[in-house]
Write an enzyme that holds these catalytic residues in place. Structure first.
Site: not given
Length: 363
Positions: A237, A301, A60
């Protein structure tokens, strides 16, 4: 970043990785300035030149180039217990650059478990860290939180806890990011819709009135609808934003955190009402996905930054160098931070291509 586990799962479908990959060809388009720019961009894309992986076991990733000439970097650490900041004069230097742990999880209660997806942003002369955290007694009861620091160098000074960033309803929420356009700041984040199945996550947008709060209702921008967004988990996401060529490009990550993880993209005109879901167009196919050819799996991500001269846009993301992960992929620490230059198509949209093969620095 992550999603709640299911119990009594049905047999998993066979995984057909979305590896339909475009072939890059730097063709002479015309003698116009636009064509010259595109050719230059295509060349930069073909010669990414980063010493990948930049940082091992950092998922991330969020990297940004600040006005002081430093790249600032933060990411999820595999222990899920702290926030670490790094800085260096180049992206290749991040792995060995100056680093400091600026915050650690609490012993109990809120912010005591699953410290995920920190992002560092400089807003109105102060630094803010947006991150996700759970509770030791309820690990997946996760929410958004904010830290603030007034120092010029965010690796110094005092980081102050500013509490939970409220989104308007309480549910599984994570992966906050922020950007400003035409004087208005926006928050993008991931959250379970109020009436959704407990295994589904979606991406929302709202205006911000301060770096710590949103103003007005949230707009749902995207939730899983295509098969490639629903492998093992129904997940959208980790939004990230790139504003260029009169448009706003929002990437997001979909499916489980194994080799099925991939980037999707929404596009809106920069002068549109970004709070109107009808302003956005969703790509039906992933724009960045696993590649057996280059040995990169589960890329996602991401964040966006630029070269020091600002001429080359750069995708910073995590991926694994193995396709199969035993057990729960969320517990595997081997998501490594990587970077590559972004190509641009003739219509002004980004061409991410495929994840480049590792090119570790010479030892």
């Amino acid at each position: 970043m992550a999603h709640s586990r299911r119990t009594n799962l049905p047999p998993l479908p066979s995984m057909n990785l979305p590896v339909k990959l475009p072939v890059k060809r730097c063709t002479l388009l015309s003698s116009t300035a636009l064509a010259a720019a595109l050719l230059c961009s295509c060349a930069a894309f073909a010669q990414a030149g980063f010493d990948n992986p930049l940082v091992r076991q950092r998922a991330d990733p969020h990297a940004s180039l600040h006005a002081d000439g430093y790249y600032y970097f933060t990411a999820t650490v595999p222990e899920y217990d702290r926030i670490e900041l790094r800085r260096a004069r180049s992206l290749d230097g991040i792995g060995k650059g100056e680093s400091r742990v600026v915050w650690r999880k609490h012993a109990a209660g809120p912010m005591s478990f699953h410290i995920w997806a920190p992002e560092l942003h400089h807003i109105d002369g102060r630094w803010y860290l947006y991150f996700t955290a759970g509770r030791a007694d309820a690990p997946l009861d996760i929410r958004l939180y904010v830290l603030e620091n007034a120092a010029a160098n965010p690796l110094e000074g005092q980081w102050i806890e500013r509490g939970q960033l409220r989104t308007g309803w309480e549910s599984f929420s994570l992966d906050a990011t922020t950007f400003a356009l035409d004087g208005q700041r926006y928050l993008l984040w991931t959250q379970r819709p109020p009436t959704a199945d407990k295994h589904l996550t979606a991406v929302y947008i709202a205006k911000m009135d301060t770096p710590l709060s949103i103003a007005g209702p949230a707009t749902l921008l995207t939730q899983p609808q295509y098969p490639w967004e629903k492998v093992k988990f129904d997940v959208n996401e980790a939004p990230a934003v790139l504003v260029k060529n009169g448009r706003v490009f929002m990437t997001y990550s979909a499916s489980a955190t194994d080799a099925s993880y991939a980037l999707g993209m929404l596009t809106a005109r920069a002068d549109a009402n970004l709070l109107d879901a009808r302003s956005w167009t969703k790509s039906p196919e992933p724009v960045f996905a696993s590649s057996r050819r280059t040995g990169q799996f589960g890329p996602g991500h991401n964040s966006f930054t630029t070269s020091p001269d600002g001429r080359t846009d750069i995708l910073v993301y995590h991926a694994r160098d193995v396709e199969q992960v035993p057990g729960d992929s969320l517990q595997d620490p081997n998501r490594h931070t990587r970077a590559q230059a972004i190509g641009w198509k003739a219509d002004g949209t980004p061409d991410f291509g495929e994840p480049v093969a590792d090119r570790p620095a010479a030892r």
